[in-house]
Scaffold this motif. Sequence first.
Motif, mmCIF file in Angstrom:
data_model
loop_
_atom_site.group_PDB
_atom_site.id
_atom_site.type_symbol
_atom_site.label_atom_id
_atom_site.label_comp_id
_atom_site.label_asym_id
_atom_site.label_seq_id
_atom_site.Cartn_x
_atom_site.Cartn_y
_atom_site.Cartn_z
ATOM 1 N N GLN A 11 -7.667 -0.151 5.750
ATOM 2 C CA GLN A 11 -8.036 -0.554 5.293
ATOM 3 C C GLN A 11 -8.615 -1.147 3.761
ATOM 4 O O GLN A 11 -9.727 -1.889 3.209
ATOM 5 N N SER A 69 1.194 -1.080 0.289
ATOM 6 C CA SER A 69 -0.088 0.430 -0.062
ATOM 7 C C SER A 69 0.950 1.382 0.297
ATOM 8 O O SER A 69 2.325 1.262 0.284
ATOM 9 N N LEU A 94 -14.262 7.704 7.692
ATOM 10 C CA LEU A 94 -13.023 7.995 8.637
ATOM 11 C C LEU A 94 -12.136 9.169 8.183
ATOM 12 O O LEU A 94 -11.832 9.848 9.421
ATOM 13 N N SER A 122 1.942 2.586 10.298
ATOM 14 C CA SER A 122 0.733 3.697 9.409
ATOM 15 C C SER A 122 0.461 4.344 10.086
ATOM 16 O O SER A 122 -0.152 4.619 11.256
ATOM 17 N N SER A 169 -2.946 6.890 8.173
ATOM 18 C CA SER A 169 -3.916 6.844 7.046
ATOM 19 C C SER A 169 -3.600 7.984 6.675
ATOM 20 O O SER A 169 -3.643 8.628 7.076
ATOM 21 N N GLU A 219 -1.531 0.155 6.317
ATOM 22 C CA GLU A 219 -2.988 0.230 6.305
ATOM 23 C C GLU A 219 -4.322 -0.486 6.325
ATOM 24 O O GLU A 219 -4.285 -1.345 5.209
#
Length: 426
Positions: A122, A115, A202, A168, A170, A120
């Motif tokens: 998601q 990612s 989010l 991480s 976001s 992350e």
Amino acid sequence: MTVWALGINHTTAPLDLRGRFAFALDQLQPTLLSLRDAMSHRSASASQAPEATLLSTCNRTEIYLSSATPDVDMTLDWMARTGGVSPSLLRSHSYSLHGDGAARHAFRVASGLDSMVLGEPQILGQMKSAVRAAEEAGALGTTLHQLFQRSFAVAKEVRTSTEIGSHSISMAAAAVRLASQLFEDLARTKVLFIGAGEMIELAATHFAAKKPAHIAIANRTLERGEKLATHFGAEALKLADLPARLHEFDIIISCTASSLPIIGLGAVERALKARRHHPIFMVDLAVPRDIEPEVQALEDVYLYTVDDLATAVQTAQANRQAAVAQAEAIIDTGVQGFMSWMNQRGTVPLIQQLHSQADAWRAQELARARKMLARGDSVDEVLEALSRGITQKMLHGTMAELHTGDALQRERTAQTVSKLFLRKER
């Protein structure tokens, strides 16, 4: 069967090209059906459509397939037509992976190692949604089901056994941090969110924690926008109201599934004029873009795209690398397990045939034994005939092979027979 993957992501393709291959969740099923239909007509057996799953996020579009033989060129041609670009352009920005390479990639994606934001979470939910869509479309077979279930299990182990997640930041958190650099006190700002999906929820959660003076949520479906607005104590707007209200907001975060920009250059110019050129902080998390790229050139506008946020989510390199090394080791084990399962699948038809043949022999000899008992033969005679009959049937083919072929072939057969029948009991 083999597995392969074809895709583009944030490291291989620019944002505008990725936008051409962005599919909303409700588009996954018809797109998969189109792909499988095209590939089944290309194959010798029209009924043998490959297993397929389509993953589409802001940062990537990937097709995972499984069939007897890979057809990457055909898949790339179909993908290029779907996105309205030339195959040569797509090929220059895409990647294809086969076998254990495809499995490793799927495991790394699920674990957040591939990612834009390392670790992350998601992406795992997005992969699960993609798999559900493939299953509902009838495109998910045994092989891809195994691939993704194992990838989910690996991702869970990576998240619980390593510190990947703790390193991480976001996209939403990065947006808050950048906005804080522009505005001294976010509690005095007015924030507009465009869209009502997972990413907007989010982002709204992160910004709401800073207690801004006012929050508004604009969505194409007002009912869904109102539902999310109620959660944050925010105002719900219609998209049609945006041109007249845009100047009221200091911060604008947008992420919709629209195929065309929601906010144009002219609307932002008018908003700036009404604001007497007080700055506007804008984040466009959508692919394709929600905000026209030309807005970036305006003074007093600070516009960030998903690609721009990449540099804002970097964390301590040493800690990250240690966590990545642990995660890669877990993934290696997962890949080995999946490939072992794939290799064993090749022997499944033979095993099934052996069981079927053995059951047929057993049934024949049992029928013969029952006839002997019915005519009054002794139990000992029947058992002797039953065991001899089954043994002869089992060894008939082996004995025939040992007496045919040249000397080298007979020697190889003899070695195989010795391994199968003359192993010592442990």
